[in-house]
Design an enzyme around this catalytic site. Structure first.
Site, mmCIF file in Angstrom:
data_model
loop_
_atom_site.group_PDB
_atom_site.id
_atom_site.type_symbol
_atom_site.label_atom_id
_atom_site.label_comp_id
_atom_site.label_asym_id
_atom_site.label_seq_id
_atom_site.Cartn_x
_atom_site.Cartn_y
_atom_site.Cartn_z
ATOM 1 N N SER A 8 0.846 -1.194 0.000
ATOM 2 C CA SER A 8 0.000 0.000 0.000
ATOM 3 C C SER A 8 0.876 1.237 0.000
ATOM 4 O O SER A 8 1.665 1.448 0.929
ATOM 5 C CB SER A 8 -0.894 0.017 1.244
ATOM 6 O OG SER A 8 -1.376 1.336 1.454
ATOM 7 N N HIS A 33 -1.477 -1.470 -4.054
ATOM 8 C CA HIS A 33 -2.717 -1.080 -3.379
ATOM 9 C C HIS A 33 -2.742 0.441 -3.220
ATOM 10 O O HIS A 33 -1.811 1.034 -2.670
ATOM 11 C CB HIS A 33 -2.770 -1.780 -2.019
ATOM 12 C CG HIS A 33 -4.021 -1.556 -1.243
ATOM 13 N ND1 HIS A 33 -5.147 -2.338 -1.397
ATOM 14 C CD2 HIS A 33 -4.313 -0.650 -0.286
ATOM 15 C CE1 HIS A 33 -6.089 -1.922 -0.561
ATOM 16 N NE2 HIS A 33 -5.610 -0.895 0.121
ATOM 17 N N ASP A 35 -4.857 3.661 -1.807
ATOM 18 C CA ASP A 35 -5.905 4.054 -0.863
ATOM 19 C C ASP A 35 -6.450 5.431 -1.199
ATOM 20 O O ASP A 35 -5.712 6.421 -1.168
ATOM 21 C CB ASP A 35 -5.338 4.057 0.562
ATOM 22 C CG ASP A 35 -5.075 2.652 1.058
ATOM 23 O OD1 ASP A 35 -6.021 1.847 1.041
ATOM 24 O OD2 ASP A 35 -3.928 2.360 1.442
ATOM 25 N N MET A 37 -9.010 8.321 -0.092
ATOM 26 C CA MET A 37 -9.747 8.798 1.092
ATOM 27 C C MET A 37 -10.290 10.199 0.837
ATOM 28 O O MET A 37 -9.614 11.021 0.222
ATOM 29 C CB MET A 37 -8.815 8.830 2.301
ATOM 30 C CG MET A 37 -8.139 7.500 2.591
ATOM 31 S SD MET A 37 -7.197 7.593 4.116
ATOM 32 C CE MET A 37 -6.400 5.980 4.094
ATOM 33 N N HIS A 66 -8.621 1.009 -3.478
ATOM 34 C CA HIS A 66 -9.493 0.866 -2.306
ATOM 35 C C HIS A 66 -10.166 2.211 -2.062
ATOM 36 O O HIS A 66 -9.517 3.169 -1.638
ATOM 37 C CB HIS A 66 -8.607 0.437 -1.119
ATOM 38 C CG HIS A 66 -9.318 0.303 0.180
ATOM 39 N ND1 HIS A 66 -8.638 0.180 1.380
ATOM 40 C CD2 HIS A 66 -10.635 0.259 0.499
ATOM 41 C CE1 HIS A 66 -9.506 0.059 2.357
ATOM 42 N NE2 HIS A 66 -10.729 0.123 1.861
ATOM 43 N N MET A 68 -12.167 4.553 -0.050
ATOM 44 C CA MET A 68 -12.717 4.879 1.277
ATOM 45 C C MET A 68 -13.377 6.242 1.154
ATOM 46 O O MET A 68 -12.910 7.254 1.701
ATOM 47 C CB MET A 68 -11.582 4.879 2.315
ATOM 48 C CG MET A 68 -11.125 3.476 2.651
ATOM 49 S SD MET A 68 -9.498 3.460 3.448
ATOM 50 C CE MET A 68 -8.478 3.559 1.986
ATOM 51 N N MET A 137 -11.208 -5.422 6.386
ATOM 52 C CA MET A 137 -10.371 -4.426 7.059
ATOM 53 C C MET A 137 -9.989 -4.954 8.434
ATOM 54 O O MET A 137 -10.861 -5.291 9.238
ATOM 55 C CB MET A 137 -11.128 -3.100 7.224
ATOM 56 C CG MET A 137 -11.309 -2.283 5.953
ATOM 57 S SD MET A 137 -9.789 -1.915 5.062
ATOM 58 C CE MET A 137 -8.826 -1.015 6.287
ATOM 59 N N GLY A 142 -8.388 4.604 7.388
ATOM 60 C CA GLY A 142 -8.082 6.033 7.487
ATOM 61 C C GLY A 142 -6.606 6.332 7.624
ATOM 62 O O GLY A 142 -6.151 7.374 7.173
ATOM 63 N N PHE A 143 -5.871 5.407 8.226
ATOM 64 C CA PHE A 143 -4.453 5.686 8.494
ATOM 65 C C PHE A 143 -3.623 4.425 8.346
ATOM 66 O O PHE A 143 -4.107 3.328 8.626
ATOM 67 C CB PHE A 143 -4.285 6.237 9.915
ATOM 68 C CG PHE A 143 -5.092 7.476 10.154
ATOM 69 C CD1 PHE A 143 -4.618 8.721 9.750
ATOM 70 C CD2 PHE A 143 -6.354 7.383 10.732
ATOM 71 C CE1 PHE A 143 -5.388 9.866 9.931
ATOM 72 C CE2 PHE A 143 -7.134 8.527 10.918
ATOM 73 C CZ PHE A 143 -6.648 9.776 10.516
ATOM 74 N N GLY A 144 -2.382 4.613 7.934
ATOM 75 C CA GLY A 144 -1.438 3.511 7.932
ATOM 76 C C GLY A 144 -0.826 3.342 9.314
ATOM 77 O O GLY A 144 -1.003 4.193 10.196
ATOM 78 N N GLY A 145 -0.133 2.246 9.498
ATOM 79 C CA GLY A 145 0.651 2.058 10.707
ATOM 80 C C GLY A 145 -0.133 1.698 11.958
ATOM 81 O O GLY A 145 0.379 1.811 13.065
ATOM 82 N N ASP A 175 -6.465 -6.078 4.996
ATOM 83 C CA ASP A 175 -5.832 -4.760 4.916
ATOM 84 C C ASP A 175 -5.743 -4.129 6.303
ATOM 85 O O ASP A 175 -6.768 -3.833 6.910
ATOM 86 C CB ASP A 175 -6.687 -3.891 3.980
ATOM 87 C CG ASP A 175 -6.089 -2.524 3.703
ATOM 88 O OD1 ASP A 175 -4.981 -2.231 4.182
ATOM 89 O OD2 ASP A 175 -6.750 -1.743 2.986
ATOM 90 N N GLY A 176 -4.511 -3.938 6.758
ATOM 91 C CA GLY A 176 -4.299 -3.188 7.990
ATOM 92 C C GLY A 176 -3.482 -3.936 9.027
ATOM 93 O O GLY A 176 -3.861 -5.027 9.458
ATOM 94 N N GLY A 177 -2.318 -3.394 9.359
ATOM 95 C CA GLY A 177 -1.516 -3.958 10.448
ATOM 96 C C GLY A 177 -0.855 -5.282 10.123
ATOM 97 O O GLY A 177 -0.504 -6.037 11.032
ATOM 98 N N GLY A 197 1.278 -1.634 4.192
ATOM 99 C CA GLY A 197 1.827 -0.309 3.948
ATOM 100 C C GLY A 197 3.056 -0.067 4.786
ATOM 101 O O GLY A 197 4.192 -0.057 4.297
HETATM 102 C C1 DX5 Z 1 -5.919 1.984 5.901
HETATM 103 C C2 DX5 Z 1 -5.617 1.601 4.479
HETATM 104 C C3 DX5 Z 1 -4.553 0.605 4.348
HETATM 105 C C4 DX5 Z 1 -3.237 1.031 4.903
HETATM 106 C C5 DX5 Z 1 -2.611 -0.158 5.512
HETATM 107 O O1 DX5 Z 1 -7.006 2.799 5.936
HETATM 108 O O2 DX5 Z 1 -6.768 1.065 3.837
HETATM 109 O O3 DX5 Z 1 -4.411 0.126 3.027
HETATM 110 O O4 DX5 Z 1 -2.353 1.572 3.962
HETATM 111 O O5 DX5 Z 1 -1.465 0.267 6.109
HETATM 112 P P1 DX5 Z 1 -0.697 -0.572 7.199
HETATM 113 O O6 DX5 Z 1 -0.192 -1.810 6.531
HETATM 114 O O7 DX5 Z 1 0.365 0.369 7.597
HETATM 115 O O8 DX5 Z 1 -1.667 -0.886 8.321
HETATM 116 ZN ZN ZN Z 2 -6.439 0.004 1.872
#
Ligand code: DX5
Ligand code: ZN
Length: 223
Positions: A8, A33, A35, A37, A66, A68, A137, A142-145, A175-177, A197
């Site tokens: 991502s 991927h 994102d 938003m 994706h 959002m 999800m 909304g956020f990475g990391g 997707d996520g973490g 990501g």
């Molecule tokens: C979150 C995004 C993800 C995000 C995942 O809202 O949809 O695609 O980039 O990031 P990580 O892998 O850092 O959780």
């Molecule tokens: Zn995503």
């Protein structure tokens, strides 16, 4: 079983996006991927179709977009013509989800449905036979990391069972973490597309991180 890794770009250096994407591809990325938003469905803002178009000129692998955003129907054509090969829309914003899924398919892209962590699987029941993929999800979008929500593992299993009951072999994307510590368990639960990501672009070496994530994903969980 083949697992696809979808880095991502949310955590990438946007001023060096072309090089970051090429590095992930050298590491074996199967998809990129992207994102999207809107500051409404999620609190954050990212990019729109013009940037996706530029990315599609650089990327050699398909773009997994994706959305959002509220009212995704208004933008489907723009994203597909910008180069989206796969589009995921959130069930939470779509009263006419069946129509939206058909519209994505008619535009020639793969159509997927995304579920937030708190959205029950029953929301998929009437559309499961029609989807090309399901995006589970494993953080609040909304956020990475962010940290992987452990309950997502049982949700992946339940989504797989629902798709199987309806005779749909569509892949489950998560997707996520996701990182090297949990990738194998997520695959074991039934996911075959892993979005990552922070664990790829948050490192200094996205090429190596992509390769390492795949290796970790293919290890049998708990071994
Ligand atoms: C979150 C995004 C993800 C995000 C995942 O809202 O949809 O695609 O980039 O990031 P990580 O892998 O850092 O959780
Ligand atoms: Zn995503």
């Amino acid at each position: 079983m083949s697992v696809r890794i979808a880095p991502s770009i949310l955590s990438a250096d946007f001023a060096a996006l072309g090089e970051q994407i090429r590095a992930a591809e050298r590491g074996g990325a199967d998809l990129i991927h992207v994102d999207i938003m809107d500051g409404h469905f999620v609190p954050n803002l990212t990019i729109g179709p013009p940037v996706v178009r530029s990315i599609s000129k650089v990327a050699r692998v398909p773009l997994d977009v994706h959305l959002m955003i509220e009212e995704p129907d208004r933008y489907l054509e723009a994203f597909v013509s910008a180069g989206a090969a796969m589009i995921s829309v959130h069930v939470e914003v779509l009263p006419h989800l069946h129509r939206t899924i058909q519209a994505i398919k008619q535009l020639g892209a793969k159509a997927g449905v995304a579920l937030n962590p708190s959205t029950p699987i029953v929301a998929l029941e009437e559309i499961a036979a029609d989807v090309d993929h399901v995006l589970v999800m494993s953080v609040n979008p909304g956020f990475g990391g962010q940290t992987f929500i452990p309950r997502s593992e049982s949700k992946i299993r339940a989504v797989r069972a629902l798709l199987d009951r309806q005779g749909n072999a569509a892949p489950i994307e998560v997707d996520g973490g996701i990182d090297r510590t949990n990738a194998a368990r997520i695959v074991e639960a039934g996911a075959t597309i892993l979005v990552a990501g922070n664990s790829i672009f948050g490192t200094g070496d996205p090429e190596r991180a992509t390769r390492d994530l795949r290796a970790a994903a293919m290890l049998k969980a708990g071994v």
